[in-house]
Motif scaffolding. Structure first.
Motif, mmCIF file in Angstrom:
data_model
loop_
_atom_site.group_PDB
_atom_site.id
_atom_site.type_symbol
_atom_site.label_atom_id
_atom_site.label_comp_id
_atom_site.label_asym_id
_atom_site.label_seq_id
_atom_site.Cartn_x
_atom_site.Cartn_y
_atom_site.Cartn_z
ATOM 1 N N PHE A 54 0.827 -1.211 0.000
ATOM 2 C CA PHE A 54 0.000 0.000 0.000
ATOM 3 C C PHE A 54 0.860 1.259 0.000
ATOM 4 N N PHE A 55 2.152 1.098 0.275
ATOM 5 C CA PHE A 55 3.054 2.221 0.472
ATOM 6 C C PHE A 55 3.990 2.392 -0.715
ATOM 7 N N GLY A 56 4.387 3.643 -0.936
ATOM 8 C CA GLY A 56 5.389 3.926 -1.963
ATOM 9 C C GLY A 56 6.710 3.293 -1.587
ATOM 10 N N ASP A 57 7.557 3.089 -2.582
ATOM 11 C CA ASP A 57 8.841 2.423 -2.357
ATOM 12 C C ASP A 57 9.655 3.066 -1.240
ATOM 13 N N ASN A 58 9.625 4.401 -1.151
ATOM 14 C CA ASN A 58 10.433 5.084 -0.152
ATOM 15 C C ASN A 58 9.847 5.001 1.256
ATOM 16 N N SER A 59 8.615 4.483 1.412
ATOM 17 C CA SER A 59 7.984 4.381 2.738
ATOM 18 C C SER A 59 7.815 2.946 3.220
ATOM 19 N N ARG A 60 8.069 1.976 2.371
ATOM 20 C CA ARG A 60 7.831 0.576 2.754
ATOM 21 C C ARG A 60 8.698 0.134 3.922
ATOM 22 N N GLY A 61 9.961 0.481 3.901
ATOM 23 C CA GLY A 61 10.858 0.099 4.991
ATOM 24 C C GLY A 61 10.442 0.725 6.310
ATOM 25 N N ARG A 62 10.034 1.983 6.262
ATOM 26 C CA ARG A 62 9.604 2.665 7.489
ATOM 27 C C ARG A 62 8.336 2.033 8.042
ATOM 28 N N PHE A 63 7.372 1.716 7.146
ATOM 29 C CA PHE A 63 6.148 1.057 7.591
ATOM 30 C C PHE A 63 6.461 -0.313 8.195
ATOM 31 N N ALA A 64 7.331 -1.087 7.546
ATOM 32 C CA ALA A 64 7.714 -2.411 8.060
ATOM 33 C C ALA A 64 8.339 -2.290 9.441
ATOM 34 N N ALA A 65 9.163 -1.268 9.654
ATOM 35 C CA ALA A 65 9.785 -1.062 10.962
ATOM 36 C C ALA A 65 8.742 -0.712 12.016
ATOM 37 N N VAL A 66 7.746 0.091 11.651
ATOM 38 C CA VAL A 66 6.689 0.468 12.594
ATOM 39 C C VAL A 66 5.869 -0.762 12.981
ATOM 40 N N ILE A 67 5.462 -1.563 12.017
ATOM 41 C CA ILE A 67 4.672 -2.776 12.295
ATOM 42 C C ILE A 67 5.458 -3.730 13.199
ATOM 43 N N THR A 68 6.724 -3.905 12.909
ATOM 44 C CA THR A 68 7.564 -4.770 13.741
ATOM 45 C C THR A 68 7.626 -4.237 15.168
ATOM 46 N N ASP A 69 7.781 -2.926 15.316
ATOM 47 C CA ASP A 69 7.831 -2.306 16.636
ATOM 48 C C ASP A 69 6.511 -2.492 17.383
ATOM 49 N N VAL A 70 5.399 -2.313 16.682
ATOM 50 C CA VAL A 70 4.075 -2.460 17.308
ATOM 51 C C VAL A 70 3.917 -3.865 17.891
ATOM 52 N N MET A 71 4.384 -4.881 17.181
ATOM 53 C CA MET A 71 4.233 -6.258 17.670
ATOM 54 C C MET A 71 5.330 -6.690 18.631
ATOM 55 N N ASP A 72 6.545 -6.265 18.406
ATOM 56 C CA ASP A 72 7.661 -6.770 19.214
ATOM 57 C C ASP A 72 7.813 -6.090 20.568
ATOM 58 N N ARG A 73 7.560 -4.802 20.661
ATOM 59 C CA ARG A 73 7.828 -4.101 21.935
ATOM 60 C C ARG A 73 6.754 -4.285 22.977
ATOM 61 N N PRO A 74 5.532 -4.299 22.932
ATOM 62 C CA PRO A 74 4.618 -3.761 21.924
ATOM 63 C C PRO A 74 4.400 -2.252 22.129
ATOM 64 N N THR A 75 3.980 -1.618 21.049
ATOM 65 C CA THR A 75 3.689 -0.191 21.074
ATOM 66 C C THR A 75 2.401 0.081 20.303
ATOM 67 N N MET A 76 1.911 1.299 20.435
ATOM 68 C CA MET A 76 0.820 1.802 19.608
ATOM 69 C C MET A 76 1.449 2.794 18.642
ATOM 70 N N ALA A 77 0.935 2.863 17.429
ATOM 71 C CA ALA A 77 1.493 3.800 16.454
ATOM 72 C C ALA A 77 0.365 4.551 15.753
ATOM 73 N N ARG A 78 0.569 5.842 15.626
ATOM 74 C CA ARG A 78 -0.333 6.676 14.842
ATOM 75 C C ARG A 78 0.519 7.300 13.745
ATOM 76 N N MET A 79 0.111 7.062 12.507
ATOM 77 C CA MET A 79 0.899 7.506 11.373
ATOM 78 C C MET A 79 0.162 8.597 10.606
ATOM 79 N N GLY A 80 0.879 9.663 10.300
ATOM 80 C CA GLY A 80 0.383 10.676 9.383
ATOM 81 C C GLY A 80 0.827 10.272 7.988
ATOM 82 N N LEU A 81 -0.100 10.213 7.065
ATOM 83 C CA LEU A 81 0.199 9.734 5.717
ATOM 84 C C LEU A 81 -0.105 10.808 4.679
#
Length: 176
Positions: free
Chosen positions: A76-103
């Motif tokens: 769903f994300f542009g090439d330049n945002s895919r890595g950042r989104f993947a890092a956020v999702i990983t953080d949400v599940m691994d730490r766990p955290t809540m994330a609010r993203m401005g798109l």
């Protein structure tokens, strides 16, 4: 105060915690938040490098121009945002955290708009944190599908074991 789908989802999610760290996926009750269902999605981690959309409401399917169940949400994300989104999702599940993203969004006609996305961790029935419930707002002025997301901002907040442990202001949801 205008109640947004993000606020409604967050309120329902918090109500299920009951002092627990995270609610179970099976505890999510769609009847408790019918106004959010079109904007709602659930992601599932199948393995550390494979996350898929399990449930997707009409809003995200319309924005992508197709049914998105089974797809990687990174698409769903542009090439330049895919890595950042993947890092956020990983953080949400691994730490766990809540994330609010401005798109920022760009549709197929090149029209630009903004959207927001909320990501909240969930436990599976086995107790592992392998699910994320979230919702996304659609651009106010409409769009020509497909839409591509670009991450503008990310607000991360840790999930506290005891709700009384959390700070008073969380993502602007607290009263001033």
């Amino acid at each position: 105060m205008t109640v947004t789908p993000l606020h409604t989802l967050r309120t329902h999610w918090e109500s299920l915690r009951k002092g627990q760290e995270l609610p179970l996926r099976s505890e999510i009750d769609p009847r408790a938040m019918p106004e959010v269902l079109d904007s709602l999605f659930i992601l599932e981690r199948l393995n550390p490098s494979d996350i898929r959309v399990r449930i997707a409401g009409l809003t995200i399917c319309e924005m992508m121009g197709m049914e998105v169940r089974g797809q990687s949400p990174e698409t769903f994300f542009g090439d330049n945002s895919r890595g950042r989104f993947a890092a956020v999702i990983t953080d949400v599940m691994d730490r766990p955290t809540m994330a609010r993203m401005g798109l920022d969004t760009v549709d197929k006609m090149g029209n630009e708009a903004t959207a927001e996305m909320l990501l909240l961790p969930l436990r599976s029935d086995f107790g592992d944190i392998s699910r994320v419930i979230g919702c996304v707002t659609a651009p106010d002025k409409g769009f020509a599908a497909p839409v591509q997301f670009h991450v503008r901002s990310v607000d991360i907040m840790p999930v506290y074991r005891d709700k009384t442990d959390s700070p008073a202001s969380t993502f602007g949801f607290a009263e001033p």
